[in-house]
Design an enzyme around this catalytic site. Structure first.
Site, PDB file in Angstrom:
ATOM      1  N   GLY A   8       0.823  -1.212   0.000  1.00 31.90           N
ATOM      2  CA  GLY A   8       0.000   0.000   0.000  1.00 31.90           C
ATOM      3  C   GLY A   8       0.853   1.257   0.000  1.00 31.90           C
ATOM      4  O   GLY A   8       0.439   2.300   0.504  1.00 31.90           O
ATOM      5  N   TYR A 150     -13.656  -4.452  10.208  1.00 30.51           N
ATOM      6  CA  TYR A 150     -12.328  -3.811  10.214  1.00 30.51           C
ATOM      7  C   TYR A 150     -11.623  -4.046  11.550  1.00 30.51           C
ATOM      8  O   TYR A 150     -10.443  -4.407  11.589  1.00 30.51           O
ATOM      9  CB  TYR A 150     -12.540  -2.324   9.950  1.00 30.51           C
ATOM     10  CG  TYR A 150     -11.307  -1.466   9.816  1.00 30.51           C
ATOM     11  CD1 TYR A 150     -10.539  -1.474   8.650  1.00 30.51           C
ATOM     12  CD2 TYR A 150     -10.934  -0.594  10.838  1.00 30.51           C
ATOM     13  CE1 TYR A 150      -9.429  -0.646   8.516  1.00 30.51           C
ATOM     14  CE2 TYR A 150      -9.834   0.240  10.710  1.00 30.51           C
ATOM     15  CZ  TYR A 150      -9.085   0.216   9.546  1.00 30.51           C
ATOM     16  OH  TYR A 150      -7.991   1.038   9.419  1.00 30.51           O
ATOM     17  N   SER A 151     -12.339  -3.861  12.643  1.00 31.68           N
ATOM     18  CA  SER A 151     -11.670  -4.046  13.940  1.00 31.68           C
ATOM     19  C   SER A 151     -11.358  -5.508  14.183  1.00 31.68           C
ATOM     20  O   SER A 151     -10.326  -5.827  14.806  1.00 31.68           O
ATOM     21  CB  SER A 151     -12.469  -3.419  15.086  1.00 31.68           C
ATOM     22  OG  SER A 151     -13.818  -3.697  14.989  1.00 31.68           O
ATOM     23  N   ALA A 152     -12.188  -6.416  13.673  1.00 31.12           N
ATOM     24  CA  ALA A 152     -11.884  -7.845  13.822  1.00 31.12           C
ATOM     25  C   ALA A 152     -10.620  -8.206  13.046  1.00 31.12           C
ATOM     26  O   ALA A 152      -9.737  -8.917  13.546  1.00 31.12           O
ATOM     27  CB  ALA A 152     -13.062  -8.686  13.332  1.00 31.12           C
TER      28      ALA A 152
END
Ligand code: NDP
Length: 239
Positions: A8, A150-152
């Site tokens: 990225g 996303y948090s997982a």
């Protein structure tokens, strides 16, 4: 000169990390998926400034394509600094979250971590010196409405960071995670206005990509050799 891969690198935080690692004297491989032109422009900018840089283009969720691209990179020598920074979000409140939203986020952040890191690990270990930095998020520590996926995914990255650090500790390879709060990049455009940031962030401003890059560069440096298995926050005192 060490070889550093920043996944990225075509994005906001990744580009700042690439510039900073190049300024520290490393050969930087600027990675992109859809943003090949941005990666090529950044590599050109680094070379014009007297640094050393190339590009690599692959989708981190495509295990075979990633393996093929990494094999080409490894033909030139081991990658000793790896920054797993590629990430996406696909927010929705949980009752309305689609399977696609769940899978896509887990695929980039978590499966992408495996697809990129696993093939690079053994060549790195053989050099007895390495730095792996995983970019996670405050959402993995504090939780965030609309970001269960996303948090997982980022929380799983924390757990992977801890375990991999234990496996590699005796070989001179450190593994850490950096958990940013709200950082000024395209990823947050439209998500937070100035008032929201003042409400959420005790320092009352978003962080800058360069501030994250400074932390990553330190963790990638010689001086950080005794720091491993840590989740380090950079969030303006949010938590
Ligand atoms: P950007 O959207 O600017 O950049 C995201 C990067 O991820 C791009 O370079 C993109 O490549 C790459 N990427 C996305 N999907 C894939 C894929 N399938 N394969 C390969 N590369 C992919 O985001 P940021 O710079 O803001 O975020 C960087 C990291 O920081 C992310 O992991 C994010 O979760 C994390 N973070 C960001 C915060 C923020 O406030 N900005 C806060 C906390 C964490 P391309 O464009 O070439 O397709």
């Amino acid at each position: 000169m060490k070889r550093a891969l920043v996944t990225g690198g075509s994005g906001g935080i990744g580009a700042a990390i690439c510039r900073r690692l190049a300024a520290d004297g490393h050969h930087v491989i600027v990675h992109a998926n859809r943003g090949r032109d941005r990666a090529a422009a950044l590599a050109g900018e680094i070379r014009e400034a007297g640094g050393s840089a190339g590009i690599a283009v692959f989708d981190v969720t495509d295990r075979a394509a990633t393996a093929a691209a990494l094999a080409e990179l490894l033909d030139e020598g081991p990658v000793q600094i790896l920054v797993n920074n590629a990430g996406i979000h696909a927010d929705a409140v949980f009752p309305g979250m689609s399977g696609e939203q769940w899978d896509s986020v887990v695929d980039v952040s978590l499966n992408g971590f495996f697809n990129v890191t696993q093939p690079l690990t053994l060549p790195m270990l053989r050099t007895r010196w390495g730095r792996i930095v995983n970019i996670s998020s405050v959402a993995a520590l504090a939780g965030n409405r609309g970001q269960v996926n996303y948090s997982a995914a980022k929380g799983a990255l924390h757990a992977a960071t801890r375990s991999l650090a234990l496996e590699l500790a005796s070989r001179g390879v450190t593994v850490n995670a950096v958990a940013p709060g709200i950082i000024e990049t395209g990823m947050i455009d439209g998500s937070f206005d100035t008032d929201a940031i003042r409400r959420i962030v005790p320092m009352q401003r978003a962080g800058r990509p360069e501030e994250v890059a400074d932390l990553v560069a330190f963790l990638a440096s010689e001086q950080a050799g005794y720091i491993s298995g840590q989740i380090i926050s950079i969030n303006g005192a949010m938590i």
